[in-house]
Design an enzyme around this catalytic site. Structure first.
Site, short mmCIF file in Angstrom:
data_model
loop_
_atom_site.label_atom_id
_atom_site.label_comp_id
_atom_site.label_asym_id
_atom_site.label_seq_id
_atom_site.Cartn_x
_atom_site.Cartn_y
_atom_site.Cartn_z
N GLY D 144 0.82 -1.21 0.00
CA GLY D 144 0.00 0.00 0.00
C GLY D 144 0.85 1.26 0.00
O GLY D 144 2.04 1.22 0.34
N CYS D 145 0.23 2.36 -0.38
CA CYS D 145 0.99 3.61 -0.55
C CYS D 145 1.55 4.11 0.78
O CYS D 145 2.75 4.37 0.90
CB CYS D 145 0.11 4.67 -1.21
SG CYS D 145 -1.50 4.91 -0.45
N TYR D 146 0.68 4.25 1.79
CA TYR D 146 1.16 4.69 3.10
C TYR D 146 2.19 3.72 3.66
O TYR D 146 3.19 4.10 4.25
CB TYR D 146 0.00 4.78 4.10
CG TYR D 146 -0.87 5.99 3.97
CD1 TYR D 146 -0.34 7.27 4.09
CD2 TYR D 146 -2.24 5.87 3.76
CE1 TYR D 146 -1.16 8.40 4.01
CE2 TYR D 146 -3.06 6.99 3.68
CZ TYR D 146 -2.52 8.25 3.81
OH TYR D 146 -3.33 9.36 3.74
N ALA D 147 1.91 2.41 3.50
CA ALA D 147 2.81 1.40 4.05
C ALA D 147 4.19 1.51 3.41
O ALA D 147 5.22 1.41 4.09
CB ALA D 147 2.22 0.01 3.84
#
Lengths: 340, 340, 340, 340
Positions: D144-147
């Site tokens: 994921g992007c935030y991850a």
């Protein structure tokens, strides 16, 4: 091929560097600064990464020895002073500045408020809107951003002699990157954010550039009413042009003229009555154009959009570079905008 | 005075509420919803704070008993259906929607794509651009946002008979709040941010509203070429109008005409050749206007800016309220924009 | 009352002027510049309109004769040099700059990189966060924008001794108007638009201001980890503060503490678990606060938002003015944000 | 190679298409829709131009016959239902959705609020943060992007066992394109423009993804305090992570650890104490990282930035594609951001 760039630290120069450094026909990009000190690119523009490329001092002889072509991304006034030796020796130069776009010395002085260049009639310079340029000279004046969007929008009807003289009104809008990298009161975020600013009305230096080209296409088109508005966006230009026509038309007739004119032009995407938005071209070298005929007012509205740093500057410079050196027109240029 | 509002949850309604709740001549603001359920204002619009104001169901009889004046901030189509009893009984209504701006039923149906209202000739409605309205009827049609900025820009020259028929071209731009509170693909942030979008070209419903008023001022002015562009800003409208004139002028002559026309108008600030920017009026009820005569093209450019939710909607509604009830024109309206 | 302002041309000064010029308890606002020349307000800030207010040269004696209170909206370093005579004579001054917020000369020099002020212990100055100030001296140091939002978010728990020492981490974000009116590379639109910039990390001058007040409330709170991020918006601050607590809690316990702390404070709107957004306060003097307890990590998140030019500067100055002179706390301040 | 994409009309799918269509190792891109009707790409996304590419109905057998690898850019919930046959047959899939990132069925149900997938232990899936992935299975769960931004920021210290358990606080911010293409109240321009919005606090589905990976690196790291804020920009993520360390350090020690960790990683640009801004990576696959040790608070601040649609989605998917198939890691990915 080896190419040189002067003016790398400006926005057009930075974009030009990113295009040429990835261009399959370019083996090396050499950077020249306007000062005598050597600088590191990574220190001036960290976003370009930690490659150890130096910015060398500007030196005409070195440029001719080290490169096959020079791109000038300098402010107006610089190439008018520096390029004479390269013009004299017919060295390939692609000049993104406005210094050699106008044929008339007097017009240059009037609109740029600078002393004219000293050119003899023997000096050959091509004002190269690539969609309509067939004979290139080594020295190429790359068109201005507003001029590019306006001229591509008007070209099909103007070349067909269909635009009524004195009827052209252009309402052009540009993102703030068009104003350059130096902070000013009008590029200060709290000023232009959530705002619009009409500037240099009737005084923009792209006006004579546009009429010079228009009158080449149709000698009756000597005038344009032209306004420029600063937008709270970084990149992109939208030009709305309104004109009356010299003969009865329909939407379909107009669309056919545009379609034919741009059928073979890879960077112009004619959209018919679907009016384009700026974001559909940002990051690309495309000029998207839509038209709408108003049967009530007998006025055609032409909407053309470009990325001012690509088709309006660095991208078009690479397009001219490709055409001048006989490469495929689209090589080294992205096939898509950065979307969304 | 007690006033009612219907349509509080839309943007115009919200701004109207904040103005009327602080208006020194208004003792109470009563809110009516379009549904039959009772709601709490604080739940619908938390930004307005934790006052325990309810939104009552809409009921014509209650409104006439409980209030002295009703403001309608509803979408087009609503007041055309609901207001007949209030028109019949000459109850004061200030209608911010477009339902009663056009005198012609046919034009209303053509441009709003809705069934017309059923008015008899006896029904009196005032289209009230307050700077030029002298006789008010109880039912007041508050002008549209684009129409307000365009008409205030054209009024001095149009009323003087100086505008050449068929020559008016208006390039109008608006912030996204003008599109209302409901999310759509064109108000989606990734679409309109860093973008411009020309929409409803030649089809905007403010076109007949503008020509209705223009032709009242000068019967020769029956047409306008009019484009609307959505801007990546929340509030504000800028209108650029281009026109040819019927007689020889200078910049100074034009400035004098504007200065005289608006000398006594507290909400129009004529700025001469200093072209206004949108942010200079956002949060206020001002319309700032600048003009520039181009002696080469013989075209005048008029730039007018308003806050679409204030002078273009709620602020102008309060201005009309003040004038209708005989209060000072400026009471309850902020003296300054929110700047920066 | 007559009030004076120095620093009218900065953003805080401009907003201060718009508030005081409409303040019902203020009969006249007199403007003083830092130069010796007389200027017209309408020329410096056209958005404020064509009133013929002059900006007089700064003169301490004139100020004491002509006004009842002076507001200083000057950059840090100015009042430290100029205000000594007014402090000596106990003339009411509300100082929006940072020059007198820190009690310690040494801290002032360390964080402001300026020579300290020369105050004797007899000189009384009140650091006045109005929600928690009971005894005012004539010289009032108005809190900084980041400090205001951070302290109002932490106050209820800090005053209750519930915050674990060494656990406070604040991630604060501000709009660009907080950086002032002078264009710089970091306020240049193409830099900060579509961007975020963490600046002055661990070095922001509001850090010692925050810890000075926190340790007054709870002597164990001597440290704060504090970051500041520049946002691509014009007005507004959001502060996220994370902290561990000294005792077991629930969401409900925390909400009760906030509710009680701010029950009587007209400009703090506690929103419980509904986290506020910046736009809900822009244009107003409100500080909206939401909290969320995380039972997994045992960390409370506090979100507080203000308009940096209102509650973070000019609005809070007027609030302090009201309280010092015994007016109602809310007089002259808007009841609502500019929304949307 | 021939590759397939499902989910082309979402933002990640669109960006993926523009990358793969220009990828030198990809001979053909075949598009699959989730419906049974055939669509034209040019009608769904005019910005991609007038190539006559069709979007075919989704069909597992066709995909296996027509392509060598499938990219899934679908919302969560889709691949969990559709991909079982491809997993069973070990067909190469790069899944940009969150459906297979979590190993635990229970965690998936808790955080995604969807029924779990039915996987047997024999089913091999690689959660592939490419900088730290050595063994790929055919089915690749793209992070994921935030991850991605959070994990790349924490990896050097976490893998060295230097992060104090329970001390990690992450304040993450994302542009609106991260919320997808469907208009909602929180993506409505007048809502999020000039605003910030803290959403899904303590409930974001990337939290278990982050702690799953962190605890693989250091079993003591089971928790993270994590907040997500929506930014008024289109593309880009900035993550500020604050943590205490398990041993005494200096700025220089920390910088060395990062430098060594990322020395051979082409898409991570460690910037030392120079904190990166979002725009320096937008349009590229870079993750730029800066760090700052605070000797007073004993807390390290790590700032990491990515383009959420590139390194946070489509770019990283291509990076994983390159690594899985043994191509050079950087092929088909732009060398520079779109700057400015």
């Amino acid at each position: 091929m080896k190419v040189g760039i002067i003016g790398i630290t400006g926005y057009s120069g930075t974009v030009l560097y990113t295009l040429l450094a990835q261009h399959p026909k370019v083996s090396q990009v050499i950077l020249y600064g306007s000062t005598q000190e050597t600088q590191m690119l990574s220190e001036r523009i960290p976003a370009l990464g930690k490659n150890d490329i130096i910015i060398k001092p500007f030196d005409v002889k070195n440029i001719q020895q080290e490169t096959d072509c020079l791109f000038c991304a300098t402010p107006s006034g610089v190439t008018g002073k520096l390029m004479q030796p390269l013009i004299d020796s017919a060295f390939p130069v692609i000049d993104l500045s406005g210094d050699f776009r106008l044929r008339s010395e007097q017009l240059y002085e009037n609109w740029y408020h600078q002393k004219g260049r000293q050119l003899s009639p023997a000096h050959k310079i091509t004002y190269a809107l690539p969609e309509f340029t067939t004979n290139y000279t080594p020295y190429i004046a790359n068109p201005g951003c507003y001029a590019t969007a306006t001229l591509l929008g008007l070209a099909p009807l103007a070349k067909a002699g269909m635009v009524e003289a004195g009827s052209i009104i252009t309402d052009a809008k540009s993102g703030v990157s068009g104003a350059g990298k130096n902070p000013t009161t009008s590029t200060h975020f709290p000023f232009i954010n959530e705002n619009l600013w009409v500037y240099r009305l009737n005084q923009h230096q792209h006006i004579p550039e546009i009429t010079q080209q228009l009158s080449d296409w149709d000698a009756s088109l000597q005038q344009i009413q032209f306004s420029t508005t600063l937008l709270p966006i970084t990149r992109g230009i939208m030009v709305n042009t309104y004109a009356k026509l010299t003969q009865p038309v329909t939407q379909s007739i107009i669309e056919n003229i545009f379609t034919q004119c741009y059928a073979e032009k890879p960077f112009v995407r004619f959209r018919g009555a679907q009016l384009p938005t700026i974001k559909e071209v940002v990051g690309s070298n495309f000029c998207d154009i839509g038209v709408m005929w108003n049967p009530s007012t007998k006025i055609v509205t032409i909407v053309s959009v470009i990325d001012n740093l690509m088709k309006g500057a660095a991208g078009q410079a690479v397009q001219n570079f490709n055409l001048y050196f006989g490469f495929e027109e689209t090589v080294g240029l992205p096939q898509f905008p950065l979307f969304p």
